[in-house]
Design a protein around this motif. Structure first.
Motif, PDB file in Angstrom:
ATOM      1  N   VAL A  16       0.842  -1.199   0.000  1.00 42.90           N
ATOM      2  CA  VAL A  16       0.000   0.000   0.000  1.00 42.90           C
ATOM      3  C   VAL A  16       0.876   1.247   0.000  1.00 42.90           C
ATOM      4  O   VAL A  16       0.588   2.218  -0.715  1.00 42.90           O
ATOM      5  CB  VAL A  16      -0.975  -0.019   1.205  1.00 42.90           C
ATOM      6  N   ASN A  17       1.949   1.225   0.765  1.00 46.62           N
ATOM      7  CA  ASN A  17       2.870   2.375   0.773  1.00 46.62           C
ATOM      8  C   ASN A  17       3.522   2.576  -0.593  1.00 46.62           C
ATOM      9  O   ASN A  17       3.763   3.716  -1.012  1.00 46.62           O
ATOM     10  CB  ASN A  17       3.934   2.209   1.855  1.00 46.62           C
ATOM     11  N   LYS A  18       3.803   1.487  -1.298  1.00 45.60           N
ATOM     12  CA  LYS A  18       4.343   1.607  -2.662  1.00 45.60           C
ATOM     13  C   LYS A  18       3.314   2.238  -3.591  1.00 45.60           C
ATOM     14  O   LYS A  18       3.667   3.026  -4.476  1.00 45.60           O
ATOM     15  CB  LYS A  18       4.763   0.227  -3.196  1.00 45.60           C
ATOM     16  N   LEU A  19       2.043   1.887  -3.394  1.00 48.54           N
ATOM     17  CA  LEU A  19       0.979   2.495  -4.193  1.00 48.54           C
ATOM     18  C   LEU A  19       0.934   3.997  -3.945  1.00 48.54           C
ATOM     19  O   LEU A  19       0.846   4.791  -4.884  1.00 48.54           O
ATOM     20  CB  LEU A  19      -0.374   1.854  -3.856  1.00 48.54           C
ATOM     21  N   VAL A  20       1.009   4.388  -2.684  1.00 43.90           N
ATOM     22  CA  VAL A  20       1.001   5.816  -2.341  1.00 43.90           C
ATOM     23  C   VAL A  20       2.196   6.519  -2.987  1.00 43.90           C
ATOM     24  O   VAL A  20       2.065   7.602  -3.568  1.00 43.90           O
ATOM     25  CB  VAL A  20       1.023   5.998  -0.801  1.00 43.90           C
ATOM     26  N   ALA A  21       3.365   5.899  -2.917  1.00 48.52           N
ATOM     27  CA  ALA A  21       4.569   6.498  -3.499  1.00 48.52           C
ATOM     28  C   ALA A  21       4.468   6.581  -5.020  1.00 48.52           C
ATOM     29  O   ALA A  21       4.966   7.535  -5.629  1.00 48.52           O
ATOM     30  CB  ALA A  21       5.799   5.685  -3.095  1.00 48.52           C
ATOM     31  N   VAL A  23       1.816   7.136  -6.744  1.00 50.54           N
ATOM     32  CA  VAL A  23       0.866   8.184  -7.113  1.00 50.54           C
ATOM     33  C   VAL A  23       1.515   9.569  -7.057  1.00 50.54           C
ATOM     34  O   VAL A  23       1.148  10.466  -7.825  1.00 50.54           O
ATOM     35  CB  VAL A  23      -0.377   8.116  -6.188  1.00 50.54           C
ATOM     36  N   GLU A  24       2.472   9.743  -6.178  1.00 44.91           N
ATOM     37  CA  GLU A  24       3.101  11.060  -5.972  1.00 44.91           C
ATOM     38  C   GLU A  24       3.543  11.744  -7.275  1.00 44.91           C
ATOM     39  O   GLU A  24       3.188  12.896  -7.495  1.00 44.91           O
ATOM     40  CB  GLU A  24       4.293  10.937  -5.019  1.00 44.91           C
ATOM     41  N   PRO A  25       4.319  11.094  -8.151  1.00 45.40           N
ATOM     42  CA  PRO A  25       4.773  11.797  -9.368  1.00 45.40           C
ATOM     43  C   PRO A  25       3.640  12.168 -10.327  1.00 45.40           C
ATOM     44  O   PRO A  25       3.790  13.057 -11.155  1.00 45.40           O
ATOM     45  CB  PRO A  25       5.718  10.804 -10.043  1.00 45.40           C
ATOM     46  N   LEU A  26       2.511  11.498 -10.194  1.00 47.98           N
ATOM     47  CA  LEU A  26       1.391  11.758 -11.103  1.00 47.98           C
ATOM     48  C   LEU A  26       0.559  12.967 -10.691  1.00 47.98           C
ATOM     49  O   LEU A  26      -0.200  13.506 -11.505  1.00 47.98           O
ATOM     50  CB  LEU A  26       0.485  10.524 -11.183  1.00 47.98           C
ATOM     51  N   LYS A  27       0.684  13.384  -9.468  1.00 47.92           N
ATOM     52  CA  LYS A  27      -0.167  14.468  -8.966  1.00 47.92           C
ATOM     53  C   LYS A  27      -0.066  15.733  -9.809  1.00 47.92           C
ATOM     54  O   LYS A  27      -1.068  16.391 -10.067  1.00 47.92           O
ATOM     55  CB  LYS A  27       0.208  14.802  -7.516  1.00 47.92           C
ATOM     56  N   ASP A  28       1.117  16.089 -10.232  1.00 48.40           N
ATOM     57  CA  ASP A  28       1.307  17.336 -10.983  1.00 48.40           C
ATOM     58  C   ASP A  28       0.840  17.229 -12.432  1.00 48.40           C
ATOM     59  O   ASP A  28       0.737  18.241 -13.122  1.00 48.40           O
ATOM     60  CB  ASP A  28       2.783  17.747 -10.948  1.00 48.40           C
ATOM     61  N   LYS A  29       0.552  16.034 -12.902  1.00 53.21           N
ATOM     62  CA  LYS A  29       0.154  15.856 -14.300  1.00 53.21           C
ATOM     63  C   LYS A  29      -1.347  15.998 -14.508  1.00 53.21           C
ATOM     64  O   LYS A  29      -1.817  16.000 -15.629  1.00 53.21           O
ATOM     65  CB  LYS A  29       0.625  14.491 -14.792  1.00 53.21           C
ATOM     66  N   PHE A  30      -2.096  16.057 -13.413  1.00 56.60           N
ATOM     67  CA  PHE A  30      -3.555  16.150 -13.515  1.00 56.60           C
ATOM     68  C   PHE A  30      -4.040  17.465 -12.938  1.00 56.60           C
ATOM     69  O   PHE A  30      -3.410  18.062 -12.077  1.00 56.60           O
ATOM     70  CB  PHE A  30      -4.219  14.993 -12.738  1.00 56.60           C
ATOM     71  N   GLU A  31      -5.206  17.877 -13.438  1.00 57.72           N
ATOM     72  CA  GLU A  31      -5.856  19.075 -12.924  1.00 57.72           C
ATOM     73  C   GLU A  31      -7.342  18.785 -12.760  1.00 57.72           C
ATOM     74  O   GLU A  31      -7.867  17.834 -13.326  1.00 57.72           O
ATOM     75  CB  GLU A  31      -5.659  20.247 -13.892  1.00 57.72           C
ATOM     76  N   GLY A  32      -7.990  19.603 -11.974  1.00 63.23           N
ATOM     77  CA  GLY A  32      -9.435  19.492 -11.822  1.00 63.23           C
ATOM     78  C   GLY A  32      -9.856  18.213 -11.119  1.00 63.23           C
ATOM     79  O   GLY A  32      -9.270  17.799 -10.130  1.00 63.23           O
ATOM     80  N   SER A  33     -10.892  17.582 -11.691  1.00 67.21           N
ATOM     81  CA  SER A  33     -11.467  16.397 -11.049  1.00 67.21           C
ATOM     82  C   SER A  33     -10.489  15.214 -11.062  1.00 67.21           C
ATOM     83  O   SER A  33     -10.493  14.386 -10.149  1.00 67.21           O
ATOM     84  CB  SER A  33     -12.781  15.998 -11.713  1.00 67.21           C
ATOM     85  N   GLY A  34      -9.638  15.148 -12.089  1.00 60.49           N
ATOM     86  CA  GLY A  34      -8.628  14.086 -12.137  1.00 60.49           C
ATOM     87  C   GLY A  34      -7.657  14.204 -10.968  1.00 60.49           C
ATOM     88  O   GLY A  34      -7.295  13.218 -10.336  1.00 60.49           O
ATOM     89  N   ARG A  35      -7.262  15.428 -10.702  1.00 64.75           N
ATOM     90  CA  ARG A  35      -6.343  15.657  -9.575  1.00 64.75           C
ATOM     91  C   ARG A  35      -7.038  15.373  -8.241  1.00 64.75           C
ATOM     92  O   ARG A  35      -6.447  14.819  -7.322  1.00 64.75           O
ATOM     93  CB  ARG A  35      -5.821  17.079  -9.607  1.00 64.75           C
ATOM     94  N   ASN A  36      -8.300  15.764  -8.156  1.00 64.65           N
ATOM     95  CA  ASN A  36      -9.065  15.492  -6.939  1.00 64.65           C
ATOM     96  C   ASN A  36      -9.189  13.984  -6.698  1.00 64.65           C
ATOM     97  O   ASN A  36      -9.066  13.509  -5.565  1.00 64.65           O
ATOM     98  CB  ASN A  36     -10.453  16.135  -7.006  1.00 64.65           C
ATOM     99  N   SER A  37      -9.450  13.250  -7.770  1.00 64.33           N
ATOM    100  CA  SER A  37      -9.557  11.789  -7.649  1.00 64.33           C
ATOM    101  C   SER A  37      -8.233  11.177  -7.219  1.00 64.33           C
ATOM    102  O   SER A  37      -8.196  10.256  -6.399  1.00 64.33           O
ATOM    103  CB  SER A  37      -9.996  11.164  -8.976  1.00 64.33           C
ATOM    104  N   HIS A  42      -4.905   8.839  -2.957  1.00 65.21           N
ATOM    105  CA  HIS A  42      -3.735   8.957  -2.094  1.00 65.21           C
ATOM    106  C   HIS A  42      -4.139   8.928  -0.619  1.00 65.21           C
ATOM    107  O   HIS A  42      -3.555   8.199   0.189  1.00 65.21           O
ATOM    108  CB  HIS A  42      -2.993  10.252  -2.424  1.00 65.21           C
ATOM    109  N   GLN A  43      -5.152   9.709  -0.263  1.00 65.36           N
ATOM    110  CA  GLN A  43      -5.612   9.757   1.126  1.00 65.36           C
ATOM    111  C   GLN A  43      -6.190   8.413   1.571  1.00 65.36           C
ATOM    112  O   GLN A  43      -5.922   7.951   2.683  1.00 65.36           O
ATOM    113  CB  GLN A  43      -6.650  10.856   1.306  1.00 65.36           C
ATOM    114  N   ARG A  44      -6.965   7.788   0.709  1.00 63.48           N
ATOM    115  CA  ARG A  44      -7.543   6.486   1.066  1.00 63.48           C
ATOM    116  C   ARG A  44      -6.461   5.426   1.223  1.00 63.48           C
ATOM    117  O   ARG A  44      -6.534   4.588   2.117  1.00 63.48           O
ATOM    118  CB  ARG A  44      -8.556   6.048   0.005  1.00 63.48           C
TER     119      ARG A  44
END
Length: 97
Positions: A16-21, A23-37, A42-44
């Motif tokens: 699960v920690n690897k999954l969280v890690a 996701v980190e680089p992808l955060k800056d590639k999305f905006e709007g609802s994609g970024r919110n999702s 990440h939080q879940r």
């Protein structure tokens, strides 16, 4: 069983920690609802990691306590049996011809 639970919990938490890690680089590639999702994912995932660690830790603790109780009961039964055998009069049960 207790070591398997601990090991499995560690493995699951690591995944699960690897999954969280991941996701980190992808955060800056999305905006709007994609970024919110992505933020929601990440939080879940962080919550799941925490819950897995806590719940499996509690399960492991319960398994250890159960094992201790069984071992204590086994010892008490053994002690009681020895005590009763030493107090018994086996000679009175012998038949004499």
């Amino acid at each position: 069983m207790t070591s398997n639970t601990q090991q499995s919990g560690d493995e699951l938490s690591t995944l699960v920690n690897k999954l969280v890690a991941a996701v980190e680089p992808l955060k800056d590639k999305f905006e709007g609802s994609g970024r919110n999702s992505l933020n929601d994912l990440h939080q879940r995932a962080q919550k799941v990691s925490l819950l897995v660690g806590t719940d499996l830790g509690n399960l492991h603790e319960g398994q250890v306590e159960m094992m201790n109780a069984v071992m204590q009961g086994d010892q008490e039964m053994s002690d009681s049996t020895r005590s009763q055998m030493s107090a018994a009069n086996f000679d009175s049960g012998k038949f004499r011809a």
